[in-house]
Design an enzyme around this catalytic site. Structure first.
Site, short mmCIF file in Angstrom:
data_model
loop_
_atom_site.label_atom_id
_atom_site.label_comp_id
_atom_site.label_asym_id
_atom_site.label_seq_id
_atom_site.Cartn_x
_atom_site.Cartn_y
_atom_site.Cartn_z
CE LYS A 1 -3.92 -2.29 2.24
NZ LYS A 1 -5.00 -2.15 3.26
CE1 TYR B 1 -9.41 -3.18 0.18
CE2 TYR B 1 -8.53 -1.25 -0.93
CZ TYR B 1 -8.34 -2.38 -0.15
OH TYR B 1 -7.09 -2.70 0.32
CB THR C 1 -7.16 -5.81 9.68
OG1 THR C 1 -7.58 -6.94 8.92
CG2 THR C 1 -7.50 -4.53 8.93
NE ARG D 1 -2.35 -5.86 7.18
CZ ARG D 1 -3.38 -6.59 6.78
NH1 ARG D 1 -3.80 -7.62 7.49
NH2 ARG D 1 -4.01 -6.27 5.66
CG ASN E 1 -3.69 -2.41 6.72
OD1 ASN E 1 -3.57 -2.02 5.56
ND2 ASN E 1 -4.65 -3.24 7.09
CG HIS F 1 -5.61 -6.26 -0.07
ND1 HIS F 1 -6.78 -6.32 0.65
CD2 HIS F 1 -5.76 -7.13 -1.10
CE1 HIS F 1 -7.60 -7.19 0.05
NE2 HIS F 1 -7.00 -7.68 -1.01
CD GLU G 1 -8.96 -9.45 -3.45
OE1 GLU G 1 -9.80 -9.15 -2.59
OE2 GLU G 1 -7.76 -9.66 -3.18
P1 CMP Z 1 -7.47 -4.57 3.72
O1 CMP Z 1 -7.05 -5.92 4.15
O2 CMP Z 1 -6.89 -4.03 2.47
O3 CMP Z 1 -9.07 -4.55 3.57
C1 CMP Z 1 -9.86 -3.40 3.83
C2 CMP Z 1 -9.04 -2.23 4.30
O4 CMP Z 1 -9.79 -1.17 4.90
C3 CMP Z 1 -8.11 -2.67 5.40
O5 CMP Z 1 -7.12 -3.52 4.89
C4 CMP Z 1 -7.64 -1.32 5.94
O6 CMP Z 1 -6.65 -0.73 5.13
C5 CMP Z 1 -8.91 -0.45 5.77
N1 CMP Z 1 -9.60 -0.17 7.03
C6 CMP Z 1 -9.71 1.05 7.59
N2 CMP Z 1 -10.41 0.99 8.72
C7 CMP Z 1 -10.78 -0.28 8.91
C8 CMP Z 1 -11.52 -0.97 9.91
N3 CMP Z 1 -12.05 -0.34 10.96
N4 CMP Z 1 -11.68 -2.31 9.78
C9 CMP Z 1 -11.18 -2.97 8.71
N5 CMP Z 1 -10.46 -2.36 7.73
C10 CMP Z 1 -10.25 -1.03 7.82
#
Ligand code: CMP
Length: 139
Positions: free
Chosen positions: A10, A50, A92, A103, A113, A116, A127
């Protein structure tokens, strides 16, 4: 079974020049990077990628963040690649991620974070198709 999963490094991580360190974690875990490209996502692309999160309160911020700088989009291949990638990424929320995971080491926040990874084999196939032609994947 040998599987493929989609990975995205990211913008928070490309900004801090962490692509190589993150790729080393993947390769050390036995995952192979069989496709990789650096890209600037458009809001339309990030929003569509997304789309499952469209109703979530963080959706708008997530699309802004994912378009805030370049990303590195990858296909990782290996035995149990979907689960293995999730294991090396960690939770996450970096505060909940196990020590040593990507992470835990690198993420700035639950949003920024660093990586993905697809959450199932079925989503991985979708994807991967979203970003790559089969001819761009070279095992
Ligand atoms: P990712 O695994 O890419 O999938 C959804 C993304 O939303 C997550 O990683 C984070 O970058 C972002 N995100 C931001 N806030 C939240 C949250 N509260 N819960 C989950 N994902 C979040």
């Amino acid at each position: 079974a040998v599987e493929r999963t989609l990975s995205i490094i990211k913008p928070d991580a490309t900004r801090r020049n962490l692509t190589g360190k993150i790729n080393a974690v993947f390769e050390d875990s036995g995952l192979r990077i069989v496709a990789q490209k650096r890209a600037q996502l458009s809001p339309a692309q990030a929003g569509a990628f997304y789309a499952v999160h469209m109703e979530r309160p963080f959706y708008g911020d997530l699309v802004s963040f994912m378009t805030s700088g370049p990303v590195v989009i990858q296909v990782l291949e290996g035995e149990g690649a979907v689960a293995k990638n999730r294991e090396v990424m960690g939770a996450t929320d970096p505060k909940k991620a196990d020590a040593g995971t990507i992470r835990a080491q690198f993420a700035e926040s639950i949003e920024a974070n660093s990586v993905h990874g697809s959450d199932s084999a079925e989503n991985a196939a979708n994807e991967i198709r979203f970003f790559f032609a089969e001819t761009e994947i070279l095992p």
